[in-house]
Design a protein around this motif. Structure first.
Motif, PDB file in Angstrom:
ATOM      1  N   GLU A  66       0.834  -1.208   0.000  1.00  0.00           N
ATOM      2  CA  GLU A  66       0.000   0.000   0.000  1.00  0.00           C
ATOM      3  C   GLU A  66       0.870   1.261   0.000  1.00  0.00           C
ATOM      4  O   GLU A  66       0.587   2.228  -0.700  1.00  0.00           O
ATOM      5  CB  GLU A  66      -0.901  -0.023   1.244  1.00  0.00           C
ATOM      6  N   THR A  67       1.951   1.231   0.766  1.00  0.00           N
ATOM      7  CA  THR A  67       2.865   2.383   0.834  1.00  0.00           C
ATOM      8  C   THR A  67       3.538   2.608  -0.507  1.00  0.00           C
ATOM      9  O   THR A  67       3.654   3.751  -0.964  1.00  0.00           O
ATOM     10  CB  THR A  67       3.932   2.161   1.929  1.00  0.00           C
ATOM     11  N   ASN A  68       3.976   1.546  -1.143  1.00  0.00           N
ATOM     12  CA  ASN A  68       4.623   1.677  -2.448  1.00  0.00           C
ATOM     13  C   ASN A  68       3.660   2.250  -3.485  1.00  0.00           C
ATOM     14  O   ASN A  68       4.054   3.089  -4.297  1.00  0.00           O
ATOM     15  CB  ASN A  68       5.151   0.336  -2.930  1.00  0.00           C
ATOM     16  N   ILE A  69       2.433   1.799  -3.448  1.00  0.00           N
ATOM     17  CA  ILE A  69       1.428   2.304  -4.394  1.00  0.00           C
ATOM     18  C   ILE A  69       1.191   3.788  -4.134  1.00  0.00           C
ATOM     19  O   ILE A  69       1.152   4.598  -5.067  1.00  0.00           O
ATOM     20  CB  ILE A  69       0.114   1.493  -4.273  1.00  0.00           C
ATOM     21  N   HIS A  70       1.061   4.149  -2.874  1.00  0.00           N
ATOM     22  CA  HIS A  70       0.849   5.553  -2.516  1.00  0.00           C
ATOM     23  C   HIS A  70       2.043   6.400  -2.965  1.00  0.00           C
ATOM     24  O   HIS A  70       1.857   7.486  -3.535  1.00  0.00           O
ATOM     25  CB  HIS A  70       0.630   5.680  -1.000  1.00  0.00           C
ATOM     26  N   ASN A  71       3.248   5.927  -2.728  1.00  0.00           N
ATOM     27  CA  ASN A  71       4.451   6.660  -3.133  1.00  0.00           C
ATOM     28  C   ASN A  71       4.527   6.810  -4.654  1.00  0.00           C
ATOM     29  O   ASN A  71       4.906   7.865  -5.161  1.00  0.00           O
ATOM     30  CB  ASN A  71       5.709   5.970  -2.620  1.00  0.00           C
ATOM     31  N   PHE A  72       4.156   5.772  -5.346  1.00  0.00           N
ATOM     32  CA  PHE A  72       4.189   5.828  -6.804  1.00  0.00           C
ATOM     33  C   PHE A  72       3.141   6.810  -7.335  1.00  0.00           C
ATOM     34  O   PHE A  72       3.410   7.571  -8.268  1.00  0.00           O
ATOM     35  CB  PHE A  72       3.988   4.430  -7.383  1.00  0.00           C
ATOM     36  N   GLN A  73       1.961   6.800  -6.724  1.00  0.00           N
ATOM     37  CA  GLN A  73       0.926   7.750  -7.124  1.00  0.00           C
ATOM     38  C   GLN A  73       1.399   9.184  -6.876  1.00  0.00           C
ATOM     39  O   GLN A  73       1.199  10.068  -7.715  1.00  0.00           O
ATOM     40  CB  GLN A  73      -0.364   7.499  -6.347  1.00  0.00           C
ATOM     41  N   TYR A  74       2.028   9.391  -5.745  1.00  0.00           N
ATOM     42  CA  TYR A  74       2.554  10.713  -5.425  1.00  0.00           C
ATOM     43  C   TYR A  74       3.618  11.121  -6.455  1.00  0.00           C
ATOM     44  O   TYR A  74       3.612  12.237  -6.959  1.00  0.00           O
ATOM     45  CB  TYR A  74       3.149  10.719  -4.012  1.00  0.00           C
ATOM     46  N   PHE A  75       4.498  10.190  -6.763  1.00  0.00           N
ATOM     47  CA  PHE A  75       5.535  10.435  -7.761  1.00  0.00           C
ATOM     48  C   PHE A  75       4.917  10.828  -9.102  1.00  0.00           C
ATOM     49  O   PHE A  75       5.341  11.800  -9.737  1.00  0.00           O
ATOM     50  CB  PHE A  75       6.421   9.192  -7.907  1.00  0.00           C
ATOM     51  N   LEU A  76       3.901  10.096  -9.537  1.00  0.00           N
ATOM     52  CA  LEU A  76       3.258  10.383 -10.821  1.00  0.00           C
ATOM     53  C   LEU A  76       2.574  11.745 -10.814  1.00  0.00           C
ATOM     54  O   LEU A  76       2.646  12.489 -11.798  1.00  0.00           O
ATOM     55  CB  LEU A  76       2.258   9.286 -11.174  1.00  0.00           C
ATOM     56  N   LYS A  77       1.932  12.094  -9.718  1.00  0.00           N
ATOM     57  CA  LYS A  77       1.280  13.408  -9.622  1.00  0.00           C
ATOM     58  C   LYS A  77       2.313  14.531  -9.666  1.00  0.00           C
ATOM     59  O   LYS A  77       2.113  15.551 -10.336  1.00  0.00           O
ATOM     60  CB  LYS A  77       0.450  13.500  -8.343  1.00  0.00           C
ATOM     61  N   GLU A  78       3.407  14.350  -8.975  1.00  0.00           N
ATOM     62  CA  GLU A  78       4.471  15.357  -8.990  1.00  0.00           C
ATOM     63  C   GLU A  78       5.119  15.457 -10.369  1.00  0.00           C
ATOM     64  O   GLU A  78       5.427  16.548 -10.838  1.00  0.00           O
ATOM     65  CB  GLU A  78       5.544  15.032  -7.938  1.00  0.00           C
ATOM     66  N   LEU A  79       5.293  14.337 -11.007  1.00  0.00           N
ATOM     67  CA  LEU A  79       5.841  14.321 -12.360  1.00  0.00           C
ATOM     68  C   LEU A  79       4.928  15.075 -13.315  1.00  0.00           C
ATOM     69  O   LEU A  79       5.381  15.905 -14.112  1.00  0.00           O
ATOM     70  CB  LEU A  79       6.047  12.884 -12.831  1.00  0.00           C
ATOM     71  N   GLU A  80       3.644  14.824 -13.221  1.00  0.00           N
ATOM     72  CA  GLU A  80       2.673  15.519 -14.069  1.00  0.00           C
ATOM     73  C   GLU A  80       2.722  17.030 -13.805  1.00  0.00           C
ATOM     74  O   GLU A  80       2.735  17.837 -14.742  1.00  0.00           O
ATOM     75  CB  GLU A  80       1.267  14.996 -13.800  1.00  0.00           C
ATOM     76  N   LYS A  81       2.770  17.406 -12.544  1.00  0.00           N
ATOM     77  CA  LYS A  81       2.854  18.827 -12.184  1.00  0.00           C
ATOM     78  C   LYS A  81       4.126  19.455 -12.766  1.00  0.00           C
ATOM     79  O   LYS A  81       4.079  20.550 -13.346  1.00  0.00           O
ATOM     80  CB  LYS A  81       2.848  18.970 -10.666  1.00  0.00           C
ATOM     81  N   ASN A  82       5.246  18.782 -12.623  1.00  0.00           N
ATOM     82  CA  ASN A  82       6.512  19.299 -13.151  1.00  0.00           C
ATOM     83  C   ASN A  82       6.491  19.404 -14.675  1.00  0.00           C
ATOM     84  O   ASN A  82       7.008  20.374 -15.242  1.00  0.00           O
ATOM     85  CB  ASN A  82       7.682  18.431 -12.695  1.00  0.00           C
ATOM     86  N   LEU A  83       5.906  18.450 -15.327  1.00  0.00           N
ATOM     87  CA  LEU A  83       5.804  18.496 -16.789  1.00  0.00           C
ATOM     88  C   LEU A  83       4.920  19.655 -17.234  1.00  0.00           C
ATOM     89  O   LEU A  83       5.235  20.343 -18.212  1.00  0.00           O
ATOM     90  CB  LEU A  83       5.273  17.172 -17.333  1.00  0.00           C
ATOM     91  N   ASN A  84       3.840  19.881 -16.519  1.00  0.00           N
ATOM     92  CA  ASN A  84       2.970  21.022 -16.833  1.00  0.00           C
ATOM     93  C   ASN A  84       3.710  22.342 -16.621  1.00  0.00           C
ATOM     94  O   ASN A  84       3.585  23.265 -17.426  1.00  0.00           O
ATOM     95  CB  ASN A  84       1.697  20.984 -15.995  1.00  0.00           C
ATOM     96  N   ASP A  85       4.464  22.422 -15.533  1.00  0.00           N
ATOM     97  CA  ASP A  85       5.264  23.627 -15.275  1.00  0.00           C
ATOM     98  C   ASP A  85       6.289  23.850 -16.385  1.00  0.00           C
ATOM     99  O   ASP A  85       6.512  24.977 -16.820  1.00  0.00           O
ATOM    100  CB  ASP A  85       5.977  23.532 -13.925  1.00  0.00           C
ATOM    101  N   MET A  86       6.900  22.782 -16.835  1.00  0.00           N
ATOM    102  CA  MET A  86       7.874  22.884 -17.928  1.00  0.00           C
ATOM    103  C   MET A  86       7.203  23.371 -19.205  1.00  0.00           C
ATOM    104  O   MET A  86       7.760  24.198 -19.938  1.00  0.00           O
ATOM    105  CB  MET A  86       8.535  21.522 -18.186  1.00  0.00           C
ATOM    106  N   GLU A  87       6.017  22.872 -19.464  1.00  0.00           N
ATOM    107  CA  GLU A  87       5.293  23.285 -20.663  1.00  0.00           C
ATOM    108  C   GLU A  87       5.001  24.786 -20.620  1.00  0.00           C
ATOM    109  O   GLU A  87       5.198  25.493 -21.615  1.00  0.00           O
ATOM    110  CB  GLU A  87       3.987  22.506 -20.787  1.00  0.00           C
ATOM    111  N   VAL A  88       4.573  25.276 -19.475  1.00  0.00           N
ATOM    112  CA  VAL A  88       4.303  26.711 -19.324  1.00  0.00           C
ATOM    113  C   VAL A  88       5.594  27.501 -19.537  1.00  0.00           C
ATOM    114  O   VAL A  88       5.603  28.529 -20.231  1.00  0.00           O
ATOM    115  CB  VAL A  88       3.688  27.002 -17.931  1.00  0.00           C
TER     116      VAL A  88
END
Length: 59
Positions: free
Chosen positions: A3-25
């Motif tokens: 459960e912790t690994n899944i949560h960490n991976f979800q967090y990682f993916l959300k942060e990655l998406e946020k960073n990619l959006n910031d890069m696009e801007v």
């Protein structure tokens, strides 16, 4: 996966998406700046050419 690994991976993916959006801007802003610089360059080039032409005709 635990459960912790899944949560960490979800967090990682959300942060990655946020960073990619910031890069696009950032890239879009940089593109606009480059377009403006290119326009200014063209204007300055034409001004210089006009000044040179005027000086040549004064001779």
């Amino acid at each position: 996966m635990t459960e912790t690994n899944i949560h960490n991976f979800q967090y990682f993916l959300k942060e990655l998406e946020k960073n990619l959006n910031d890069m696009e801007v950032s890239i879009e802003k940089e593109f606009i700046c480059l377009q403006n610089l290119n326009l200014l360059h063209n204007v300055m080039e034409k001004m210089c050419q006009n000044w040179l032409n005027q000086l040549e005709h004064q001779k």
